[in-house]
Scaffold this motif. Structure first.
Motif, PDB file in Angstrom:
ATOM      1  N   CYS A 160       0.846  -1.200   0.000  1.00  0.00           N
ATOM      2  CA  CYS A 160       0.000   0.000   0.000  1.00  0.00           C
ATOM      3  C   CYS A 160       0.882   1.251   0.000  1.00  0.00           C
ATOM      4  O   CYS A 160       1.819   1.364   0.789  1.00  0.00           O
ATOM      5  CB  CYS A 160      -0.927   0.006   1.204  1.00  0.00           C
ATOM      6  N   CYS A 193      -0.243   2.995   3.807  1.00  0.00           N
ATOM      7  CA  CYS A 193      -0.017   2.361   5.118  1.00  0.00           C
ATOM      8  C   CYS A 193       1.058   1.280   5.073  1.00  0.00           C
ATOM      9  O   CYS A 193       1.389   0.693   6.092  1.00  0.00           O
ATOM     10  CB  CYS A 193      -1.321   1.789   5.668  1.00  0.00           C
ATOM     11  N   CYS A 217      -6.055  -0.669  -1.504  1.00  0.00           N
ATOM     12  CA  CYS A 217      -5.835  -1.157  -0.136  1.00  0.00           C
ATOM     13  C   CYS A 217      -7.159  -1.241   0.628  1.00  0.00           C
ATOM     14  O   CYS A 217      -7.828  -0.225   0.811  1.00  0.00           O
ATOM     15  CB  CYS A 217      -4.863  -0.243   0.606  1.00  0.00           C
ATOM     16  N   CYS A 257      -7.033   1.164   3.884  1.00  0.00           N
ATOM     17  CA  CYS A 257      -7.090   2.630   3.849  1.00  0.00           C
ATOM     18  C   CYS A 257      -7.538   3.196   2.508  1.00  0.00           C
ATOM     19  O   CYS A 257      -7.483   4.406   2.301  1.00  0.00           O
ATOM     20  CB  CYS A 257      -5.743   3.214   4.271  1.00  0.00           C
TER      21      CYS A 257
HETATM   22 ZN    ZN Z   1      -3.211   0.967   3.076  1.00  0.00          ZN
END
Ligand code: ZN
Ligand code: PLP
Length: 389
Positions: free
Chosen positions: A11, A14, A27, A30
């Motif tokens: 990602c 994150c 992702c 997030c």
């Molecule tokens: Zn993420």
């Protein structure tokens, strides 16, 4: 022996890792873009610049740095390895002796969208996807439809009803189902998602699947190779969803790790039009996120993106590279199109013409200087925009 050094997805926000062997979109934790990661240390030991230089003239010359595991899943129409054209006369006019155009019009379906969709469709095939969907206001729909035809996949394309006629017709000629929607690209995306929820269609939207970016990053590899492994000083890139700009920036990083390039990286310039300039506005306000652009209006249909899904990655590349973002009016870009066609014999698409207009502004402001090596991306063929003349 594996033909790729692709290892996993990560990602961009994150840093969580995801499997490369199952279908992934963005992702789930997030909602940000996933990036393909490679074992570049192993690649560095195995792959050399000399090996690459002897290969076929398509983007598949970077085979080991592309995410397809099995060669039998490659769906190719001869994309990539487009020419760099030295534009002496335009350069003389602007006082830039080292000015070139990277001519992406020569790609299958007439635009650089072919690069991204070649990789996205190849990976979709590898992952067993049978039906794909996408909103498109320009060239992406035709490119997806072409590769889906070659791969025997069903494509569903949702287009605003003011999309250029050629883009609507090419998509349906390539065998896709085309759905015309009242409104803009965001409305087309909304319609698509309503229909998609009851189906197994896979969403190929810009930066919402990880592999279009990998196709677009090859422009960065090509620039390095075509400039004898010394990158230009300034790159002007007409920016909609930003895939190419983010992709090139990723490619430059990868090549540094591979030991293929060193030294200063290019200043990345994001070019938009005055009628839809969310990245320019965010850049001027020094933000890392853009706001949705109300009533987006421009004849450069590839740049009619009111809010790029990966806007943070675009803006980060501009800040890190010491670049900038500039907008050009529609009347300016039409003037540049006519001018460059008659001067250089290159029929720019409106998006590429906007990039020439932006360069003219940067030269006047003194931000680009005669000693700079400059590359302008002509991202597609002017022949696809006949209604503009
Ligand atoms: Zn993420
Ligand atoms: C899609 C498109 C763009 C914008 O590309 P992004 O990678 O989405 O920013 C520019 N020019 C043309 C011709 C396009 O079709």
């Amino acid at each position: 022996m594996s033909t790729t050094f692709f290892t996993h997805l990560r990602c961009s926000s994150c840093n969580r890792s995801y499997s490369p062997h199952v279908i992934q979109a963005f992702c789930p934790a997030c909602n940000k873009t996933l990036l393909a990661e490679y074992d570049l240390d192993a690649a560095r030991r195995f792959l050399t610049r000399d090996m690459i230089q002897k290969r076929e003239g398509t983007l598949w010359r970077y085979r080991e740095l592309l995410p397809v595991f099995d060669d039998s899943n490659i769906v190719s129409l001869g994309e990539g390895w487009t020419p760099i054209i030295h534009t002496e006369k335009l350069g003389r006019e602007l006082g830039l002796p080292f000015l070139s155009i990277k001519e992406e019009a020569y790609n299958p379906s007439g635009s650089f969208k072919a690069r991204g969709l070649c990789l996205a469709v190849s990976k979709a095939k590898e992952l067993g996807i049978a039906e794909v969907a996408m909103p498109s206001a320009g060239n992406a729909g035709g490119a997806l439809a072409a590769y889906a035809a070659k791969a025997e996949m069903k494509a569903h394309i949702f287009m605003p009803n003011d999309t250029p006629a050629v883009n609507i017709k090419e998509a349906s000629l390539y065998g896709a189902s085309v759905y015309l929607v009242d409104g803009n690209i965001s409305d087309a995306a909304k319609k698509m998602n309503e229909r998609r929820s009851a189906t197994s269609w896979f969403d190929m939207s810009t930066m919402k699947e990880p592999y279009r970016l990998e196709g677009k990053k090859t422009m960065g590899y090509e620039l390095a190779e075509q400039f004898a492994w010394k990158l230009p000083d300034v790159i002007l890139y007409p920016t909609g969803g930003g895939t190419g700009l983010i992709g090139m920036w990723k490619a430059f990083r990868e090549m540094e790790t591979l030991g293929w390039i060193s030294g200063k990286k290019p200043r990345m310039v994001s070019v938009q039009t005055t009628g839809c300039a969310p990245i320019v506005k965010a850049f001027r306000e020094r933000r890392r996120e853009s706001e949705f652009w109300q009533n987006a209006k421009t004849s450069a249909s590839g740049l009619r993106v009111p809010k790029a899904f990966a806007d943070t990655l675009i803006l980060d590349a501009l800040y890190e590279s010491g670049g900038t973002a500039i907008d050009v009016s529609d009347s300016e870009l039409i003037r540049e199109m006519r001018h460059v066609a008659a001067l250089e014999g290159i029929f720019l698409c409106p998006e590429g013409a906007a990039a020439v207009g932006a360069l003219r502004q940067l030269v006047m402001q003194g931000d680009v200087k005669p000693a700079d090596t400059v590359v302008v991306f002509n991202t597609g063929s002017g022949y696809k925009y006949v209604e503009l003349y």
